[in-house]
Write an enzyme that holds these catalytic residues in place. Structure first.
Site, mmCIF file in Angstrom:
data_model
loop_
_atom_site.group_PDB
_atom_site.id
_atom_site.type_symbol
_atom_site.label_atom_id
_atom_site.label_comp_id
_atom_site.label_asym_id
_atom_site.label_seq_id
_atom_site.Cartn_x
_atom_site.Cartn_y
_atom_site.Cartn_z
ATOM 1 C CD GLU A 1 2.412 -114.110 15.607
ATOM 2 O OE1 GLU A 1 1.622 -113.336 16.179
ATOM 3 O OE2 GLU A 1 2.068 -114.852 14.665
ATOM 4 C CD GLU B 1 0.664 -112.687 20.459
ATOM 5 O OE1 GLU B 1 1.189 -113.173 19.448
ATOM 6 O OE2 GLU B 1 -0.570 -112.500 20.569
HETATM 7 N N1 BES Z 1 -0.840 -113.160 15.202
HETATM 8 C C1 BES Z 1 -1.831 -112.627 16.044
HETATM 9 C C2 BES Z 1 -2.010 -111.151 15.897
HETATM 10 C C3 BES Z 1 -2.719 -110.722 14.651
HETATM 11 C C4 BES Z 1 -4.034 -110.978 14.475
HETATM 12 C C5 BES Z 1 -2.093 -110.027 13.666
HETATM 13 C C6 BES Z 1 -4.675 -110.550 13.330
HETATM 14 C C7 BES Z 1 -2.740 -109.616 12.524
HETATM 15 C C8 BES Z 1 -4.051 -109.868 12.345
HETATM 16 C C9 BES Z 1 -1.534 -112.900 17.509
HETATM 17 O O1 BES Z 1 -0.732 -113.995 17.739
HETATM 18 C C10 BES Z 1 -2.833 -113.188 18.167
HETATM 19 O O2 BES Z 1 -3.413 -114.181 17.860
HETATM 20 N N2 BES Z 1 -3.297 -112.332 19.062
HETATM 21 C C11 BES Z 1 -4.576 -112.434 19.706
HETATM 22 C C12 BES Z 1 -4.463 -112.815 21.146
HETATM 23 C C13 BES Z 1 -4.299 -114.272 21.401
HETATM 24 C C14 BES Z 1 -4.132 -114.544 22.873
HETATM 25 C C15 BES Z 1 -5.415 -115.112 20.860
HETATM 26 C C16 BES Z 1 -5.193 -111.070 19.606
HETATM 27 O O3 BES Z 1 -4.509 -110.144 19.177
HETATM 28 O O4 BES Z 1 -6.359 -110.932 19.941
HETATM 29 ZN ZN ZN Z 2 -1.648 -115.851 17.651
#
Ligand code: BES
Ligand code: ZN
Length: 847
Positions: free
Chosen positions: A255, A289
């Site tokens: 995000e 996101e």
């Molecule tokens: N902030 C996370 C991405 C992230 C996760 C960055 C771990 C660094 C380490 C993002 O908002 C997220 O949660 N993405 C999920 C998908 C969501 C729909 C649950 C993902 O990447 O699986």
């Molecule tokens: Zn997230």
């Protein structure tokens, strides 16, 4: 490895300096990128510390200056220290980094010639020296110099020219939200007018050739923007919103402020190449996101222990969104299936931790189903307890009070207390305690009064022996014996270890529908008869509990079959009634006809102190599948006809539900027609959903080799479809051939193991193939260990995540345990293991 460097929540202290602004200049070059930073620091009046420590890892420092004068900082493990004035000052330095050599995909790296960043949680320290912690927020101005045609960063574009561009982000943000992208990208444009009338430019940036897979993602973004305005009153706050698709990405998506970066697998979509579930997932992740712009970016986390403050809440919000877009009943069932299969498993094993942990070694290991999915469940319970109005008031207060803050779970609970007057002291245990409560129920009926008696108990988890009673919102309704609802849904608030609730004035003993909508993430234990479950499957007005009744009945039959029982006639009749019931949503019927997963049966057995036998579970499922297929044999062809979706493909919930039921019918029919219908379905498939479901049916009856070859030929240039080709073969292999299939595919020329999507396609499928992975001779454990050891030096985040395949190892018999332990110890004995995998293996092995 011995765990060192544990970080504790109780050690939190604010940073000694505030960062007034940040100027970064990037001179991009694949192996020698220069990053020049100019940062204004000032003493932080809220902190006594004047320790000027900046994080930094893998950086080649060229020079550093304080207020324009050269300084020689002390380079230490994880960063540097420097003497600085006791007043505001300017820090400048230049570092060299190697994006091309960055295979861990954290910090600045390259993917197919494109520069890209991933900074959450602690990747910014791989870009330059900085206080890389979420409570240090600042305004960033970024200049990018490079020969790529597209140069992007956060915020609004300021100016650009030949070979350079400047961006300014007016919103203070922590470094983990920083992003930069540079490459030869194509734009799929869009626009949005916010509720206050501001025009926002929307762009979806993709590799040349992927322009045709953008329309759905762009629509999903606009829907998300509208939904957050209408539902939470949240408006977008920059002139531009960019999304970039990248092929090499550890997670799903990120995000970054104004510049979201997506794994191409969860943003690119077309009917020919994406399944219905891909479309649904893409819509949900784009929403997720985007929603972080308020729950994560405008209000961020004080420290990484508070991760569920943003992730739990944002998952809760994306679940609400998907429910609104595609139907709440089916969404809830799907979410609970995920929660039980993944979070309950985590919560009952060596990796159990609270939604807000209080210690970690490697924060990347705490982006877990507990933080995410249980974090969302906790908010769902809060909403049940304070009601829809209370929830709305609390959220409005949260945004008003904490906009611009780096907040904590305490802040979050405080807004609920202040907005509703409720005391949430006891409720807080849901955030601080690990483990899934088991809720036992008995009932009695006397003189027109029906009483439900509940007890709750939570087993000890690593590091937490004491488990005080939780507040549990139990949604209950009562049906009378002819199937009418006599007491509509009400929330019982359980706060004690044991508590009873009575309902008066009833003519006959009712049938209770307990934990409607899955109102709390607990394991419900109640002695019921198959007859009663079949009754609830037929009559419950709560769609979740209606599904649950059928599911629980099927599960009990399967468990019985693992101990030598046979398929139950009542169950077969119940499933037939559901399959035939045209008043039911096809998507619901598809879910009700699906059999529980093998791991689900194994978990249930383990919770009853019975050692699960993967081969018996596999055979029970095969036998039941056959029995259902035969018992309902005249229904399948009818469903195939009724659920056909002729005409152009639409990813909407309604046709997708029909295709889901069509797919279920085809898979049962394949069990009895030798794959003939699936062969036809494959030949006439008009979209990827149909093509893939037909291929899966064929593989599961050990057919489909010609189709597999044809599929590869058709899709060899589409990396996302080829991921499916790899994964499917492992997922639908028999227990005896699963490991060999994974092994063979890992030798394929197209198996690019450094690409996380491709690695996960094969080895994610292996670790999730219950009977295949837990094969008695330990071949599954060994193969995964070989590959985790190989991958770890290249990408420690992925090797660590995939080690969760072993998290249930102590459930199994002594022989399997010995083999799993040997594999884990072999990993553990590997020199220079990453901190990520080292921590995971240590925890999985346990004390
Ligand atoms: N902030 C996370 C991405 C992230 C996760 C960055 C771990 C660094 C380490 C993002 O908002 C997220 O949660 N993405 C999920 C998908 C969501 C729909 C649950 C993902 O990447 O699986
Ligand atoms: Zn997230």
């Amino acid at each position: 490895m011995t765990i060192q460097d544990t970080i504790y929540l109780s050690d939190y202290t604010p940073f000694g300096f505030i960062v007034e602004d940040v100027h970064l200049t990037f001179k991009l070059a694949p192996t020698t990128t220069r990053v020049i930073s100019r940062i204004r620091f000032a003493p932080n009046p809220d902190s006594p510390s004047r320790d000027f420590f900046l994080h930094g890892e893998g950086l080649n420092l060229q020079w550093a200056k304080v207020d324009g004068a050269d300084v020689t900082p002390e380079i230490i493990k994880g960063g540097l220290r420097c003497d600085v004035p006791d007043a505001a000052f300017t820090w400048e330095c230049e570092v060299e980094i190697d994006p091309q050599g960055n295979t861990a995909l954290e910090g600045l790296y390259m993917s197919n010639g494109m520069y890209c960043t991933q900074c959450e949680a602690e990747g910014f320290r791989n870009i330059t020296f900085y206080p890389d912690r979420p409570d240090v927020m600042s305004k960033f101005t970024v200049r990018i110099e490079g020969d790529s045609p597209v140069l992007l960063s956060n915020g609004n574009p300021v100016d650009s020219g030949d070979g350079w561009a400047e961006w300014h982000d007016p919103w203070p943000k922590p470094a983990y939200l920083f992003a930069l992208v540079a490459g030869d990208l194509r734009n799929f444009p869009g626009s949005f007018t916010t509720m206050s009338g501001r025009d926002v430019e929307l762009n979806l940036w993709v590799r040349p050739g992927d322009e045709g897979k953008c329309a759905f993602g762009m629509e999903a973004l606009k829907k998300s923007m509208t939904w957050d305005e209408e539902t939470y009153g949240r408006e977008y706050d920059l002139d531009i919103f960019n999304i970039v698709a990248v092929d090499d990405f550890n997670m799903g998506a990120m995000e970054n402020k104004g510049l979201n970066i997506f794994n191409s697998a969860v943003v690119l979509a077309s009917p020919e190449t994406s399944t219905d579930s891909n479309f649904e997932r893409i819509e949900a992740i784009i929403a997720h996101e985007y929603f972080h712009n308020w729950t994560g970016n405008r209000i961020t986390c004080r420290d990484w222990f508070q991760l569920c403050l943003k992730e739990g809440l944002t998952v809760f919000r994306d679940q609400q969104f998907t429910g609104d877009m595609r139907g709440h009943a089916v969404k809830r069932i799907n979410d609970v299936v995920t929660l039980r299969s993944r979070q309950f498993r985590e919560d009952s094993g060596p990796l159990a931790h609270p939604p807000r942990p209080d210690q970690f070694v490697e924060i990347n290991n705490f982006y877990t189903v507990t933080v995410y999915e249980k974090g969302a469940e906790v908010i769902n319970m809060l909403k049940h307890l304070v009601g829809d109005d209370g929830y709305k008031k609390a959220l409005d207060l949260y945004f008003a009070r904490h906009d611009g803050d780096a907040a904590t779970i305490e802040d979050w609970l405080q807004v609920f207390e202040d907005a509703t007057g409720r005391d949430l002291t006891q409720f807080k245990h849901w955030y601080t305690d690990a483990g899934t409560p088991h809720l036992k129920v008995t009932d009695n009926f006397e003189n027109g009064t029906y009483t439900l008696n509940f007890t709750q108990e939570t087993a000890p988890t690593p590091g937490q022996d004491e488990k005080p009673a939780r507040v549990i919102p139990i949604a209950v309704g009562l049906l009378n014996p002819n199937g009418d609802e006599v007491v509509p849904t009400q929330i019982l608030e359980m706060t004690e270890a044991a508590q009873s609730y009575s309902f008066e004035g009833l003519n006959a003993k009712p049938v209770p529908s307990i934990l409607r909508g899955f109102s709390a993430p607990v394991v419900l234990e109640r002695e019921t008869s198959a007859t009663e479950q079949a009754f609830m499957l037929a009559h419950d007005t709560d769609p979740f509990n209606k599904w649950e009744a059928g599911h629980a009945l099927t599960r009990e039959v399967l468990i019985n079959m693992t101990q030598g029982g046979t398929p139950d006639q009542g169950l077969l009749d119940g499933l037939a009634a559901v399959a035939r019931d045209h008043s039911l949503d096809p998507a619901f019927r598809a879910l009700a006809l699906a059999l529980p997963g093998q791991d689900n049966i194994a978990s249930t057995l383990a919770a009853r102190d019975i050692t699960p036998d993967p081969d018996k579970i596999w055979r029970a499922l095969q036998t039941l599948k056959q029995a259902v297929a035969q018992h309902l044999q005249d229904i399948w062809p009818r469903l195939l006809a009724e659920m056909a979706t002729p005409g152009p493909y639409s990813p909407d919930a309604e046709p997708a539900g029909k295709r889901a039921l069509h797919g279920v019918a085809l898979s049962y029919l394949s069990q009895i027609d030798g794959g003939a219908s699936a062969e036809n379905a494959y030949a006439s498939a008009g979209n990827m959903t149909e093509q893939l479901s037909a291929l899966a049916c064929l593989l599961s009856v050990e057919k489909g080799q010609d189709e597999l070859a044809a599929f590869r030929k058709q899709w060899q240039n589409d990396r996302l479809v080829m991921d499916k080709w790899f994964g499917l073969q492992v997922s639908y292999a028999s227990p005896q051939t699963c490991v060999e299939t994974a092994q063979r595919l890992s030798q394929d020329d197209d198996f690019n193991w450094k690409n996380p999507n491709r690695f996960r396609a094969v080895f994610g499928a292996l670790m999730m193939h219950h009977a295949g992975f837990h094969r008695a001779d330990g071949a599954g454990y060994d193969l995964l260990a070989d590959w985790l050891i190989k991958l770890d030096p290249v990408n420690g985040q992925i090797s660590a995540r995939m080690s969760t395949g072993y998290e249930t190892w102590k459930r199994y018999d002594a022989a399997r345990q010995a083999k799993a332990r040997a594999a884990l110890e072999r990993i553990n004995a590997t020199p220079d293991l990453s901190r990520n995998l080292g921590e995971m293996v240590t925890r999985i092995l346990g004390a």
